[in-house]
Motif scaffolding. Sequence first.
Motif, PDB file in Angstrom:
ATOM      1  N   SER A  42       0.660  -1.221   0.156  1.00 66.87           N
ATOM      2  CA  SER A  42      -0.046  -0.019   0.107  1.00 66.87           C
ATOM      3  C   SER A  42       0.778   1.255   0.064  1.00 66.87           C
ATOM      4  CB  SER A  42      -1.011  -0.123   1.274  1.00 66.87           C
ATOM      5  OG  SER A  42      -1.844  -0.993   1.160  1.00 66.87           O
ATOM      6  N   HIS A  43       2.030   1.254   0.762  1.00 65.58           N
ATOM      7  CA  HIS A  43       2.754   2.465   1.137  1.00 65.58           C
ATOM      8  C   HIS A  43       3.451   2.539  -0.324  1.00 65.58           C
ATOM      9  CE1 HIS A  43       5.480   5.289   2.620  1.00 65.58           C
ATOM     10  NE2 HIS A  43       6.467   4.588   2.062  1.00 65.58           N
ATOM     11  N   LEU A  44       4.047   1.522  -0.794  1.00 65.10           N
ATOM     12  CA  LEU A  44       4.872   1.836  -2.305  1.00 65.10           C
ATOM     13  C   LEU A  44       3.752   2.187  -3.295  1.00 65.10           C
ATOM     14  CD1 LEU A  44       6.954  -1.469  -1.965  1.00 65.10           C
ATOM     15  CD2 LEU A  44       7.771   0.979  -1.979  1.00 65.10           C
ATOM     16  N   HIS A  45       2.537   1.740  -3.260  1.00 65.34           N
ATOM     17  CA  HIS A  45       1.739   2.180  -4.504  1.00 65.34           C
ATOM     18  C   HIS A  45       1.457   3.824  -4.268  1.00 65.34           C
ATOM     19  CE1 HIS A  45      -2.086   2.218  -6.448  1.00 65.34           C
ATOM     20  NE2 HIS A  45      -1.428   1.909  -7.417  1.00 65.34           N
ATOM     21  N   ALA A  46       1.038   3.970  -3.010  1.00 66.14           N
ATOM     22  CA  ALA A  46       0.650   5.409  -2.676  1.00 66.14           C
ATOM     23  C   ALA A  46       1.852   6.395  -3.022  1.00 66.14           C
ATOM     24  CB  ALA A  46       0.191   5.618  -1.297  1.00 66.14           C
ATOM     25  N   LYS A  47       3.170   5.929  -2.696  1.00 66.12           N
ATOM     26  CA  LYS A  47       4.260   6.821  -2.787  1.00 66.12           C
ATOM     27  C   LYS A  47       4.604   7.087  -4.339  1.00 66.12           C
ATOM     28  CE  LYS A  47       8.751   7.295  -1.305  1.00 66.12           C
ATOM     29  NZ  LYS A  47       9.955   6.327  -1.604  1.00 66.12           N
ATOM     30  N   ASP A  48       4.761   5.980  -4.908  1.00 72.04           N
ATOM     31  CA  ASP A  48       5.569   5.946  -6.162  1.00 72.04           C
ATOM     32  C   ASP A  48       4.615   5.796  -7.391  1.00 72.04           C
ATOM     33  OD1 ASP A  48       8.153   6.099  -5.256  1.00 72.04           O
ATOM     34  OD2 ASP A  48       7.981   4.061  -4.511  1.00 72.04           O
ATOM     35  N   ARG A  49       3.254   5.585  -7.106  1.00 67.34           N
ATOM     36  CA  ARG A  49       2.142   5.308  -8.116  1.00 67.34           C
ATOM     37  C   ARG A  49       2.752   4.353  -9.317  1.00 67.34           C
ATOM     38  NH1 ARG A  49      -1.853   6.595  -5.726  1.00 67.34           N
ATOM     39  NH2 ARG A  49      -2.080   8.509  -4.686  1.00 67.34           N
ATOM     40  N   LEU A  50       3.303   3.305  -8.895  1.00 64.82           N
ATOM     41  CA  LEU A  50       3.619   2.311  -9.836  1.00 64.82           C
ATOM     42  C   LEU A  50       3.085   1.005  -8.978  1.00 64.82           C
ATOM     43  CD1 LEU A  50       7.555   2.989 -10.262  1.00 64.82           C
ATOM     44  CD2 LEU A  50       5.457   3.164 -11.949  1.00 64.82           C
ATOM     45  N   PRO A  51       2.930  -0.112  -9.831  1.00 61.91           N
ATOM     46  CA  PRO A  51       2.519  -1.347  -9.413  1.00 61.91           C
ATOM     47  C   PRO A  51       3.753  -1.897  -8.471  1.00 61.91           C
ATOM     48  CG  PRO A  51       2.172  -1.216 -11.853  1.00 61.91           C
ATOM     49  CD  PRO A  51       2.933  -0.133 -11.152  1.00 61.91           C
ATOM     50  N   PRO A  52       3.255  -2.337  -7.301  1.00 60.73           N
ATOM     51  CA  PRO A  52       4.178  -2.990  -6.512  1.00 60.73           C
ATOM     52  C   PRO A  52       4.292  -4.713  -6.545  1.00 60.73           C
ATOM     53  CG  PRO A  52       2.328  -2.282  -5.180  1.00 60.73           C
ATOM     54  CD  PRO A  52       2.130  -1.627  -6.398  1.00 60.73           C
ATOM     55  N   VAL A  53       5.062  -5.150  -6.480  1.00 62.00           N
ATOM     56  CA  VAL A  53       5.180  -6.701  -6.669  1.00 62.00           C
ATOM     57  C   VAL A  53       6.160  -7.132  -5.335  1.00 62.00           C
ATOM     58  CG1 VAL A  53       5.707  -8.823  -7.848  1.00 62.00           C
ATOM     59  CG2 VAL A  53       4.878  -6.830  -9.231  1.00 62.00           C
ATOM     60  N   LEU A  54       5.487  -7.941  -4.469  1.00 57.80           N
ATOM     61  CA  LEU A  54       6.309  -8.421  -3.385  1.00 57.80           C
ATOM     62  C   LEU A  54       6.479  -9.918  -3.595  1.00 57.80           C
ATOM     63  CD1 LEU A  54       7.261  -8.245  -0.360  1.00 57.80           C
ATOM     64  CD2 LEU A  54       4.963  -9.072   0.274  1.00 57.80           C
ATOM     65  N   LEU A  55       7.943 -10.197  -3.391  1.00 57.07           N
ATOM     66  CA  LEU A  55       8.278 -11.350  -3.610  1.00 57.07           C
ATOM     67  C   LEU A  55       9.036 -11.929  -2.325  1.00 57.07           C
ATOM     68  CD1 LEU A  55       9.372 -14.235  -4.988  1.00 57.07           C
ATOM     69  CD2 LEU A  55      11.424 -12.775  -5.588  1.00 57.07           C
ATOM     70  N   VAL A  56       8.416 -12.921  -1.561  1.00 60.39           N
ATOM     71  CA  VAL A  56       8.678 -13.108  -0.423  1.00 60.39           C
ATOM     72  C   VAL A  56       9.729 -14.672  -0.317  1.00 60.39           C
ATOM     73  CG1 VAL A  56       8.127 -14.173   2.045  1.00 60.39           C
ATOM     74  CG2 VAL A  56       6.816 -12.458   0.831  1.00 60.39           C
ATOM     75  N   VAL A  57      11.019 -14.667  -0.183  1.00 60.01           N
ATOM     76  CA  VAL A  57      11.828 -15.748  -0.391  1.00 60.01           C
ATOM     77  C   VAL A  57      11.812 -16.528   1.191  1.00 60.01           C
ATOM     78  CG1 VAL A  57      14.125 -16.403  -0.987  1.00 60.01           C
ATOM     79  CG2 VAL A  57      13.213 -14.506  -2.180  1.00 60.01           C
ATOM     80  N   CYS A  58      11.907 -17.621   1.048  1.00 62.15           N
ATOM     81  CA  CYS A  58      11.597 -18.413   2.351  1.00 62.15           C
ATOM     82  C   CYS A  58      12.622 -19.480   2.280  1.00 62.15           C
ATOM     83  CB  CYS A  58      10.206 -19.052   2.494  1.00 62.15           C
ATOM     84  SG  CYS A  58       8.797 -17.774   2.365  1.00 62.15           S
ATOM     85  N   ALA A  59      12.904 -19.587   3.617  1.00 60.42           N
ATOM     86  CA  ALA A  59      14.031 -20.884   3.666  1.00 60.42           C
ATOM     87  C   ALA A  59      13.263 -22.382   3.808  1.00 60.42           C
ATOM     88  CB  ALA A  59      14.659 -20.769   5.276  1.00 60.42           C
ATOM     89  N   ASP A  60      11.930 -22.438   3.811  1.00 67.74           N
ATOM     90  CA  ASP A  60      11.645 -23.888   3.866  1.00 67.74           C
ATOM     91  C   ASP A  60      10.098 -23.918   3.396  1.00 67.74           C
ATOM     92  OD1 ASP A  60       9.438 -23.507   6.376  1.00 67.74           O
ATOM     93  OD2 ASP A  60      10.968 -23.045   6.979  1.00 67.74           O
ATOM     94  N   ARG A  61       9.771 -24.978   2.943  1.00 67.00           N
ATOM     95  CA  ARG A  61       8.275 -25.316   2.244  1.00 67.00           C
ATOM     96  C   ARG A  61       7.243 -24.693   3.061  1.00 67.00           C
ATOM     97  NH1 ARG A  61       7.041 -31.059   0.058  1.00 67.00           N
ATOM     98  NH2 ARG A  61       8.682 -30.599  -1.151  1.00 67.00           N
ATOM     99  N   ARG A  62       7.132 -25.076   4.443  1.00 65.69           N
ATOM    100  CA  ARG A  62       5.937 -24.523   5.279  1.00 65.69           C
ATOM    101  C   ARG A  62       5.674 -23.089   5.319  1.00 65.69           C
ATOM    102  NH1 ARG A  62       5.374 -27.342  11.078  1.00 65.69           N
ATOM    103  NH2 ARG A  62       3.055 -27.344  10.944  1.00 65.69           N
ATOM    104  N   THR A  63       7.147 -22.383   5.474  1.00 66.69           N
ATOM    105  CA  THR A  63       6.975 -20.980   5.316  1.00 66.69           C
ATOM    106  C   THR A  63       6.418 -20.495   4.105  1.00 66.69           C
ATOM    107  OG1 THR A  63       8.651 -21.113   7.217  1.00 66.69           O
ATOM    108  CG2 THR A  63       8.281 -18.937   6.129  1.00 66.69           C
ATOM    109  N   ALA A  64       7.024 -21.065   3.191  1.00 61.54           N
ATOM    110  CA  ALA A  64       6.725 -20.657   1.804  1.00 61.54           C
ATOM    111  C   ALA A  64       5.198 -20.867   1.510  1.00 61.54           C
ATOM    112  CB  ALA A  64       7.444 -21.292   0.724  1.00 61.54           C
ATOM    113  N   ALA A  65       4.616 -21.823   2.013  1.00 60.25           N
ATOM    114  CA  ALA A  65       3.179 -22.265   1.696  1.00 60.25           C
ATOM    115  C   ALA A  65       2.371 -21.084   2.583  1.00 60.25           C
ATOM    116  CB  ALA A  65       2.755 -23.403   2.155  1.00 60.25           C
ATOM    117  N   ARG A  66       2.649 -20.540   3.837  1.00 52.88           N
ATOM    118  CA  ARG A  66       2.027 -19.653   4.719  1.00 52.88           C
ATOM    119  C   ARG A  66       2.344 -18.199   3.938  1.00 52.88           C
ATOM    120  NH1 ARG A  66      -0.804 -18.939   9.247  1.00 52.88           N
ATOM    121  NH2 ARG A  66      -0.336 -17.053   9.912  1.00 52.88           N
TER     122      ARG A  66
END
Length: 94
Positions: A42-66
């Motif tokens: 929300s902050h990135l979109h409001a500040k820069d007026r560009l579409p934000p994409v969030l990539l969450v890099v996880c150490a294990d499968r369970r955390t990635a699924a969550r």
Amino acid sequence: MERRVGTLLRMETGDTGSFLLAVESQGRQDPDKPASWAYYLSHLHAKDRLPPVLLVVCADRRTAARAARRVESVRCSGPRSPCVHCSSGRTSCP
């Protein structure tokens, strides 16, 4: 309180224009992170007026699924549906 994303990149594409890629590392499950991610997008979109994409890099499968669950509180408007959230773990990358 100020929150900061791990890495922020402005990406330029020939076809669809610019977008922001926010990369966040997630070592373990944290029930408070979805609220932080919603804030980042929300902050990135409001500040820069560009579409934000969030990539969450996880150490294990369970955390990635969550982390892959949709961040429901984010409401961005625009023709390109600008708020995107995805996760990646050891099993989803070569």
